[in-house]
Design a protein around this motif. Structure first.
Motif, PDB file in Angstrom:
ATOM      1  N   ILE A  93       1.149  -1.172  -0.185  1.00  0.00           N
ATOM      2  CA  ILE A  93      -0.336   0.068   0.024  1.00  0.00           C
ATOM      3  C   ILE A  93       0.540   1.557   0.163  1.00  0.00           C
ATOM      4  CG2 ILE A  93      -1.879   1.677   1.297  1.00  0.00           C
ATOM      5  CD1 ILE A  93      -2.862  -1.955   2.112  1.00  0.00           C
ATOM      6  N   ILE A  94       1.879   1.272   0.918  1.00  0.00           N
ATOM      7  CA  ILE A  94       2.776   2.717   0.716  1.00  0.00           C
ATOM      8  C   ILE A  94       3.831   2.823  -0.655  1.00  0.00           C
ATOM      9  CG2 ILE A  94       4.928   3.691   1.494  1.00  0.00           C
ATOM     10  CD1 ILE A  94       3.646   2.232   4.984  1.00  0.00           C
ATOM     11  N   LEU A  95       4.457   1.768  -0.659  1.00  0.00           N
ATOM     12  CA  LEU A  95       4.918   1.529  -2.260  1.00  0.00           C
ATOM     13  C   LEU A  95       4.278   2.254  -3.636  1.00  0.00           C
ATOM     14  CD1 LEU A  95       7.201   0.641  -3.884  1.00  0.00           C
ATOM     15  CD2 LEU A  95       6.503  -1.120  -3.673  1.00  0.00           C
ATOM     16  N   GLY A  96       2.123   1.772  -3.644  1.00  0.00           N
ATOM     17  CA  GLY A  96       1.339   2.325  -4.188  1.00  0.00           C
ATOM     18  C   GLY A  96       1.762   3.466  -4.404  1.00  0.00           C
ATOM     19  N   ILE A  97       1.411   4.141  -2.629  1.00  0.00           N
ATOM     20  CA  ILE A  97       0.757   5.651  -2.926  1.00  0.00           C
ATOM     21  C   ILE A  97       2.204   6.244  -3.078  1.00  0.00           C
ATOM     22  CG2 ILE A  97       0.975   6.542  -0.879  1.00  0.00           C
ATOM     23  CD1 ILE A  97      -1.495   5.411   0.061  1.00  0.00           C
TER      24      ILE A  97
END
Length: 133
Positions: free
Chosen positions: A22-26
């Motif tokens: 999720i952090i990488l996607g954001i």
């Protein structure tokens, strides 16, 4: 060791993997949004109509990585708008070729660059369009 054996041994790794994903996607969405904002050419937006008195090229000057920056820029001196600079020519042309086609004494629609969007004088331009009178 295989990933499925690690997950059996350490069941909380799923939470860490989801959190990382999720952090990488954001971060990727934010990065590409910034690229779109900074690299988007909105040359159909703000412009000024100016009469060109002279058009020439000059070296950009300054230091770039302990070397002199000798890249050419286009400089247009106008009556109404002051001195206008062009750092990159449109349509894949080079600066000397583009500047040589600009005629002194004619009116041009000068599209402003993002860096000088609200300036009325001495701004940067992305392209010129001749006005037929």
């Amino acid at each position: 060791m295989f990933p499925w054996t690690i997950r059996k041994k350490y069941p909380n790794t799923w939470k860490q993997e989801y959190r990382f994903t999720i952090i990488l996607g954001i971060a990727l969405i934010a990065f590409y949004s910034c690229l779109q904002f900074y690299l988007h050419d909105d040359s159909h937006g703000s412009y000024s109509v100016c009469t060109v008195e002279s058009a020439y090229t000059k070296e950009r000057g300054g230091m770039l990585g302990n070397m002199n920056d000798v890249a050419l820029i286009g400089v247009f001196e106008t009556k109404e708008c002051g001195t206008i600079e062009m750092y990159a020519a449109p349509d894949g042309k080079n600066i000397p070729e583009y500047v040589s086609k600009i005629k002194a004494g004619k009116k041009y629609k000068m599209y402003k660059a993002w860096s000088t969007r609200n300036d009325d004088r001495d701004f940067n331009t992305v392209r010129l369009e001749e006005i037929k009178e």
